[in-house]
Design an enzyme around this catalytic site. Structure first.
Site, short mmCIF file in Angstrom:
data_model
loop_
_atom_site.label_atom_id
_atom_site.label_comp_id
_atom_site.label_asym_id
_atom_site.label_seq_id
_atom_site.Cartn_x
_atom_site.Cartn_y
_atom_site.Cartn_z
N ASP A 115 3.34 -4.49 8.19
CA ASP A 115 2.09 -3.75 8.04
C ASP A 115 0.96 -4.76 8.19
OD1 ASP A 115 -0.25 -2.72 7.04
OD2 ASP A 115 0.63 -1.86 5.24
N LYS B 227 -10.07 -0.58 10.85
CA LYS B 227 -10.21 -1.82 10.08
C LYS B 227 -10.46 -3.02 10.99
CE LYS B 227 -7.00 -0.22 6.52
NZ LYS B 227 -7.76 0.09 5.31
N CYS C 238 -4.80 2.33 -3.61
CA CYS C 238 -3.54 2.89 -3.05
C CYS C 238 -2.37 1.94 -3.29
CB CYS C 238 -3.66 3.21 -1.56
SG CYS C 238 -4.86 4.47 -1.20
N GLN D 219 -4.30 -5.18 7.21
CA GLN D 219 -5.34 -6.10 6.70
C GLN D 219 -5.39 -7.41 7.47
OE1 GLN D 219 -7.73 -5.37 4.67
NE2 GLN D 219 -6.92 -3.38 4.09
N HIS E 294 0.87 -1.18 0.00
CA HIS E 294 0.00 0.00 0.00
C HIS E 294 0.91 1.24 0.00
CE1 HIS E 294 -2.79 2.92 1.89
NE2 HIS E 294 -3.77 2.11 1.55
N1 PMP Z 1 -1.62 -0.85 4.75
C1 PMP Z 1 -2.60 -1.56 4.21
C2 PMP Z 1 -2.32 -2.95 3.72
C3 PMP Z 1 -3.88 -0.99 4.10
O1 PMP Z 1 -4.87 -1.71 3.55
C4 PMP Z 1 -4.10 0.31 4.57
C5 PMP Z 1 -5.46 0.98 4.45
N2 PMP Z 1 -6.12 0.74 3.28
C6 PMP Z 1 -3.04 1.00 5.14
C7 PMP Z 1 -1.82 0.38 5.21
C8 PMP Z 1 -3.20 2.39 5.67
O2 PMP Z 1 -4.02 2.38 6.80
P1 PMP Z 1 -4.54 3.75 7.41
O3 PMP Z 1 -5.11 4.55 6.28
O4 PMP Z 1 -5.58 3.32 8.40
O5 PMP Z 1 -3.39 4.42 8.06
#
Ligand code: PMP
Length: 410
Positions: free
Chosen positions: A205, A231, A369, A208, A128
């Site tokens: 990270d 999430k 993203c 998910q 991401h």
């Molecule tokens: N990493 C992953 C794999 C994500 O799916 C997301 C959110 N879509 C993020 C990071 C970023 O998370 P946040 O916007 O809550 O900081």
């Protein structure tokens, strides 16, 4: 859909989520955008209400009853996060705004203190933007190089290529345990082990994976790990960073301000101990309390039930959607979480998303993203249906029917 064969009471779970009773455009909401944000159970909503109605007060500073009770509750939430990720100590848990802020914290604090010219950082093609851009910001400043683990055609990382990229120059490996776009679940433990063999640190990270399967930072032996509250059925504006205590102790603060100091003089400021050193300013107190309620909710349900239910939905949805002529599933890793990306011949993903929205079906369409991943896949975008604990096979059927109808427009 009352009681499935694993004793997971789907009807009861659904009743915990008030938004599921809402009609959208005159039909019941079919919420399949869980990888972006999950819905909130009544336990979390009630906890936020309770705090604002009965408990509002700033923490760590006040000499009065509400403040000291608030501090106790805020720190109890930290303990719940510790338990959720199985960290050794609450000193290893820092509240952040979410995964993005956690990655920025590590990049700007650990990275700024440790990266030097010629060092290498390894990321993956699945990442991401929030696990790419913070590293680009610090590596371009420090003259370091980013190397990328490639993904194969079914969406799995190529471990052999990773081993070739690793060298004594590698200072950091930062990777997701589950792809938000393809649903690929990566066995990060072997990546961590290999990184440690060359002396590199590893950040996971877990944005998910945190709502989908258990997180155990001691078993993984990762150096840092991050996830987001919104999430995991929790509030917005809160998340957590795990860091090994000795690393956090050695790192400079990320932001300066109140609460993170030991002593301030005009000549010099000294820092508070971890985790306060990394929590400058008034924290997201209600967010932490809501996150505690959310994580308790997950732990009460149990990951065995969550995994079984979501796996069933993924298998069913994959099978059903593949029956639609011209639909192609994007990402078919052997080990997948309940995230299903797809494209349909001759139809732009965002048009599909808008058309099925008219039928109350909420999915995401776009690059999610993950622009470098999209480039690798040769696609501008996909449609993504992502499932959670409250979704049903019946909702998969509605998704399928809405897609069949949408195809009539193309
Ligand atoms: N990493 C992953 C794999 C994500 O799916 C997301 C959110 N879509 C993020 C990071 C970023 O998370 P946040 O916007 O809550 O900081």
């Amino acid at each position: 859909m009352s009681q499935d064969n694993r004793g997971f009471n789907l009807e009861k779970v659904r009743a915990d989520f008030p938004l599921l009773t809402r009609d959208i455009r005159g039909v019941p909401l079919v919420y399949l955008d869980n990888a972006a944000s999950t819905l909130k159970p009544i336990h979390v909503i009630d906890r936020l209400q309770q705090y604002y109605r009965n408990e509002t007060s700033n923490v760590h500073r006040g000499a009065h009853y509400l403040s000291s009770q608030g501090t106790v509750a805020y720190e109890a939430s930290r303990e719940t996060v510790r338990r959720f990720v199985n960290a050794k100590s609450i000193h290893e848990i820092i509240f952040t705004r979410g995964t993005t802020e956690a990655v920025n914290l590590v990049a700007q604090s650990w990275g700024r203190a440790n990266f030097k010219e010629g060092d290498e950082i390894i990321l993956t093609e699945l990442e991401h933007h929030s696990n790419i851009v913070p590293w680009q910001m610090i590596t371009s400043e420090k003259g370091c190089k980013i190397k990328v683990i490639p993904v194969n055609d079914i969406g799995e990382l190529e471990f052999d290529k990773y081993l070739e990229l690793l060298s004594p120059k590698t200072k950091m490996v930062s990777m997701s345990s589950c792809s938000n776009t393809l649903g690929t679940v990566t066995d990060v433990s072997k990546y961590i082990e290999a990184a440690h063999r060359v002396g590199a640190k590893v950040m996971i990270d877990a944005a998910q994976s945190a709502p989908q399967f258990p997180t155990d930072v001691q078993k993984l032996d990762c150096d840092f790990l991050a996830f987001s509250g919104h999430k995991v059925f929790g509030p917005y504006g809160i998340g957590a960073l795990f860091g090994k205590e000795e690393l956090l102790e050695s790192m400079p603060p990320y932001q300066g301000g109140g609460s993170m100091i030991s002593e301030v003089t005009w000549e010099k400021t000294t820092w508070a101990a971890v985790p306060q050193k990394f929590e400058a300013g008034t924290p997201a107190i209600s967010g932490a309390l809501g996150l505690e309620a959310a994580l308790s909710y997950i732990m009460d349900l149990g990951f065995d039930a969550i995994i079984a239910h979501e796996h069933d939905l993924l298998e069913y949805a994959t099978r059903e959607l593949k029956e639609i002529p011209g639909l192609r599933v994007v990402g078919e890793a052997k080990n997948k979480a309940a995230i299903l990306s797809f494209v349909i011949d001759g139809a732009h993903p965002s048009d599909i998303g808008s058309i099925i929205d008219q039928q109350g079906v909420a999915v995401r369409a776009g690059h999610h993203c993950c622009q470098p991943l999209m480039k690798r896949l040769g696609l501008p975008a996909t449609v993504r249906a992502s499932f959670s604990i409250y979704n049903t096979r019946g909702e998969v059927d509605i998704l399928k029917q809405s897609l069949i109808k949408a195809k009539e427009f193309f």
